[in-house]
Design a protein around this motif. Sequence first.
Motif, PDB file in Angstrom:
ATOM      1  N   LEU A  54       9.047 -25.066  -0.878  1.00  0.00           N
ATOM      2  CA  LEU A  54       9.221 -23.715  -0.351  1.00  0.00           C
ATOM      3  C   LEU A  54       8.427 -23.566   0.935  1.00  0.00           C
ATOM      4  N   VAL A  55       9.064 -23.011   1.945  1.00  0.00           N
ATOM      5  CA  VAL A  55       8.414 -22.794   3.239  1.00  0.00           C
ATOM      6  C   VAL A  55       8.589 -21.337   3.644  1.00  0.00           C
ATOM      7  N   THR A  56       7.633 -20.833   4.404  1.00  0.00           N
ATOM      8  CA  THR A  56       7.688 -19.462   4.870  1.00  0.00           C
ATOM      9  C   THR A  56       6.885 -19.343   6.145  1.00  0.00           C
ATOM     10  N   ARG A  57       6.954 -18.194   6.784  1.00  0.00           N
ATOM     11  CA  ARG A  57       6.222 -17.953   8.023  1.00  0.00           C
ATOM     12  C   ARG A  57       4.953 -17.180   7.726  1.00  0.00           C
ATOM     13  N   VAL A  58       3.845 -17.650   8.280  1.00  0.00           N
ATOM     14  CA  VAL A  58       2.524 -17.090   7.984  1.00  0.00           C
ATOM     15  C   VAL A  58       1.813 -16.748   9.284  1.00  0.00           C
ATOM     16  N   GLU A  59       1.132 -15.599   9.293  1.00  0.00           N
ATOM     17  CA  GLU A  59       0.301 -15.198  10.426  1.00  0.00           C
ATOM     18  C   GLU A  59      -1.081 -15.853  10.276  1.00  0.00           C
ATOM     19  N   VAL A  60      -1.572 -16.431  11.365  1.00  0.00           N
ATOM     20  CA  VAL A  60      -2.857 -17.120  11.357  1.00  0.00           C
ATOM     21  C   VAL A  60      -3.747 -16.527  12.432  1.00  0.00           C
ATOM     22  N   GLU A  61      -4.972 -16.155  12.056  1.00  0.00           N
ATOM     23  CA  GLU A  61      -5.934 -15.629  13.019  1.00  0.00           C
ATOM     24  C   GLU A  61      -6.769 -16.765  13.599  1.00  0.00           C
ATOM     25  N   SER A  62      -6.936 -16.737  14.899  1.00  0.00           N
ATOM     26  CA  SER A  62      -7.777 -17.711  15.589  1.00  0.00           C
ATOM     27  C   SER A  62      -8.602 -16.963  16.629  1.00  0.00           C
ATOM     28  N   GLY A  63      -9.850 -16.669  16.281  1.00  0.00           N
ATOM     29  CA  GLY A  63     -10.675 -15.868  17.176  1.00  0.00           C
ATOM     30  C   GLY A  63     -10.114 -14.464  17.289  1.00  0.00           C
ATOM     31  N   ASP A  64      -9.874 -14.038  18.520  1.00  0.00           N
ATOM     32  CA  ASP A  64      -9.309 -12.712  18.754  1.00  0.00           C
ATOM     33  C   ASP A  64      -7.785 -12.735  18.831  1.00  0.00           C
ATOM     34  N   ALA A 151       7.068   3.807  -6.786  1.00  0.00           N
ATOM     35  CA  ALA A 151       6.078   4.883  -6.785  1.00  0.00           C
ATOM     36  C   ALA A 151       5.702   5.277  -5.362  1.00  0.00           C
ATOM     37  N   PHE A 152       5.540   4.285  -4.476  1.00  0.00           N
ATOM     38  CA  PHE A 152       5.239   4.616  -3.081  1.00  0.00           C
ATOM     39  C   PHE A 152       6.381   5.426  -2.468  1.00  0.00           C
ATOM     40  N   GLN A 153       7.603   5.065  -2.801  1.00  0.00           N
ATOM     41  CA  GLN A 153       8.735   5.820  -2.269  1.00  0.00           C
ATOM     42  C   GLN A 153       8.737   7.241  -2.823  1.00  0.00           C
ATOM     43  N   ARG A 154       8.533   7.383  -4.124  1.00  0.00           N
ATOM     44  CA  ARG A 154       8.533   8.709  -4.744  1.00  0.00           C
ATOM     45  C   ARG A 154       7.434   9.597  -4.177  1.00  0.00           C
ATOM     46  N   LEU A 155       6.333   8.983  -3.779  1.00  0.00           N
ATOM     47  CA  LEU A 155       5.225   9.743  -3.204  1.00  0.00           C
ATOM     48  C   LEU A 155       5.446  10.060  -1.727  1.00  0.00           C
ATOM     49  N   GLY A 156       6.517   9.536  -1.144  1.00  0.00           N
ATOM     50  CA  GLY A 156       6.854   9.893   0.230  1.00  0.00           C
ATOM     51  C   GLY A 156       6.434   8.896   1.281  1.00  0.00           C
ATOM     52  N   PHE A 157       5.949   7.716   0.897  1.00  0.00           N
ATOM     53  CA  PHE A 157       5.556   6.700   1.879  1.00  0.00           C
ATOM     54  C   PHE A 157       6.805   6.044   2.463  1.00  0.00           C
ATOM     55  N   ARG A 158       6.731   5.642   3.729  1.00  0.00           N
ATOM     56  CA  ARG A 158       7.827   4.972   4.414  1.00  0.00           C
ATOM     57  C   ARG A 158       7.431   3.548   4.761  1.00  0.00           C
ATOM     58  N   PHE A 159       8.320   2.624   4.419  1.00  0.00           N
ATOM     59  CA  PHE A 159       8.058   1.219   4.696  1.00  0.00           C
ATOM     60  C   PHE A 159       7.956   0.974   6.196  1.00  0.00           C
ATOM     61  N   LYS A 160       6.972   0.168   6.600  1.00  0.00           N
ATOM     62  CA  LYS A 160       6.784  -0.173   8.010  1.00  0.00           C
ATOM     63  C   LYS A 160       7.109  -1.640   8.281  1.00  0.00           C
ATOM     64  N   ASN A 161       6.473  -2.540   7.557  1.00  0.00           N
ATOM     65  CA  ASN A 161       6.622  -3.955   7.854  1.00  0.00           C
ATOM     66  C   ASN A 161       5.995  -4.758   6.718  1.00  0.00           C
ATOM     67  N   ALA A 162       6.291  -6.049   6.682  1.00  0.00           N
ATOM     68  CA  ALA A 162       5.648  -6.956   5.735  1.00  0.00           C
ATOM     69  C   ALA A 162       5.376  -8.267   6.442  1.00  0.00           C
ATOM     70  N   ASP A 163       4.250  -8.895   6.108  1.00  0.00           N
ATOM     71  CA  ASP A 163       3.967 -10.217   6.654  1.00  0.00           C
ATOM     72  C   ASP A 163       3.025 -10.947   5.710  1.00  0.00           C
ATOM     73  N   LEU A 164       2.777 -12.216   6.044  1.00  0.00           N
ATOM     74  CA  LEU A 164       1.863 -13.052   5.270  1.00  0.00           C
ATOM     75  C   LEU A 164       0.675 -13.405   6.142  1.00  0.00           C
ATOM     76  N   GLU A 165      -0.525 -13.285   5.581  1.00  0.00           N
ATOM     77  CA  GLU A 165      -1.749 -13.602   6.293  1.00  0.00           C
ATOM     78  C   GLU A 165      -2.401 -14.826   5.644  1.00  0.00           C
ATOM     79  N   HIS A 291     -13.507 -10.628  11.983  1.00  0.00           N
ATOM     80  CA  HIS A 291     -12.245 -10.958  11.344  1.00  0.00           C
ATOM     81  C   HIS A 291     -11.193  -9.884  11.580  1.00  0.00           C
ATOM     82  N   GLY A 292     -11.399  -9.020  12.543  1.00  0.00           N
ATOM     83  CA  GLY A 292     -10.508  -7.871  12.718  1.00  0.00           C
ATOM     84  C   GLY A 292      -9.092  -8.262  13.066  1.00  0.00           C
ATOM     85  N   HIS A 293      -8.151  -7.419  12.638  1.00  0.00           N
ATOM     86  CA  HIS A 293      -6.747  -7.621  12.936  1.00  0.00           C
ATOM     87  C   HIS A 293      -6.394  -6.834  14.187  1.00  0.00           C
TER      88      HIS A 293
END
Length: 343
Positions: A54-64, A151-165, A291-293
Motif C-alpha cells: 500500500l502506498v500513499t502521499r504523505v506531508e513531510v516537514e523539513s525545517g520551516d 457527529a461533526f456534520q450534525r454539529l454544523g462543522f464543514r469539511f476543509k481538507n485531509a492529509d497525512l503527516e 515543529h510548527g505547521h
Amino acid sequence: MVFKKMLSAFGVGGPSVDTVLTNPNTRPGLTLDGQVNIIGGDAPAAIERISVGLVTRVEVESGDHEYAGTMEFHRMPVGGPLQLAPKQQLSIPFQLPVPWETPITDVYGQRLHGMTMGLRTELSIARAVDKGDLDHVAVHPLPVHERILEAFQRLGFRFKNADLERGHIRGVQQTLPFYQEIEFYAAPQYAQAITEVELTFVTNPHGVEVILECDKRGGFLSAGHDVFGRYSVAHADADRVDFAQLVDGWLRETTSRYGSMRAQFGGYGPQPGYGAPQHGYGPQHGYGPQHGHGGHGRRGPGMGGVVAGAALGAVGGMVVGDMIGDAFDGGDEGGDDFGGFEE
C-alpha cells in the motif's frame, strides 16, 4: 543475442505484470483480495520476488518547509523466486491485510479531498529493470469512524481538507509512520471559541483513539493558540452512544482546559476510560514552535509539536518511483471537494 539481452536489461521485451483487485474498496482491519497476472517476455526471466504494498502521499516537514512524498507503508510478498519462460502466463492470488491505522480516503462514496491511496505491485527481475503496477484503492471508515464524522456534520462543522503527516504522536500507541488529519471549519456555535478543528483517528482492533486539535481564537489581549484533547471509543459502542453529544463534550472539554493543561503538564481530566481524555498531552511532549505547521496557516505550534520523527526503512520509506508519482499526480478518482457527508 547480445542485443536482445541488452534490450531485456532495459525492460524491452521483458515480462509484464497486471494486478486485478476483486474489490478496490476496503476498510481498516479488513483485506484487499486480488490476483497478480504475469506474462513472460521474449526471453526467459529469473523472477526474484513478487510483492504487493500500500502506498500513499504523505506531508513531510523539513525545517520551516513542508513537502509531499509518496510512501509505501505496508508490503507483503506473494511469490518468487521462480523461472518465467517466454510468453508463460501466471496468475497468483493474494489477500493483503489492511492495517488498522490505514487512513480513510472515501466517505459515502466520495473521495476526501487531499487523500490518495494505491496498491503497488512489484515484480523484481534479476539483471533487468523491475516491473510494476499501481491500482487505486478506496479505504472507507469503520462504523465508529462514521459515527464521529456524522457527529461533526450534525454539529454544523464543514469539511476543509485531509492529509497525512509523517511522524508519531507522542504518548499514542501507533504502528504506521504517519497520522491522518481531517480538518473542519468550526461550526457557528463554536466560532467564538475556535476557528478550525483537526481530527485524527488512531485505530486498533478494540477501538479508536481520537485526537482533537482545536485552533482556539485569541482575545483582545491574548494570542490564539492550538489546544489538544485525546479520547477513546470502543468499536462496540458505535451504535450505543449519542455521538453528537459525545463530540460536543469533547470539544468543550478540550477548549476549556488550556490553562490547567499547561499548569499540570498534560495530566488533566479524569482517569482514562470510556469517552474520557487520556493522559500524556502537555508541554513536556514537545509543544514547540520549531515543529510548527507554517504551511497550514495556523498561529499555534500545531500537531507537529507532539510528534516524533519516524525512522524509515524499505517499508515506510519515501518511494521515488516515477510510475507511482505519475499515477498519483494524475488526480484522485472521484476527487471532488468533499464538502459534507451526505450520501
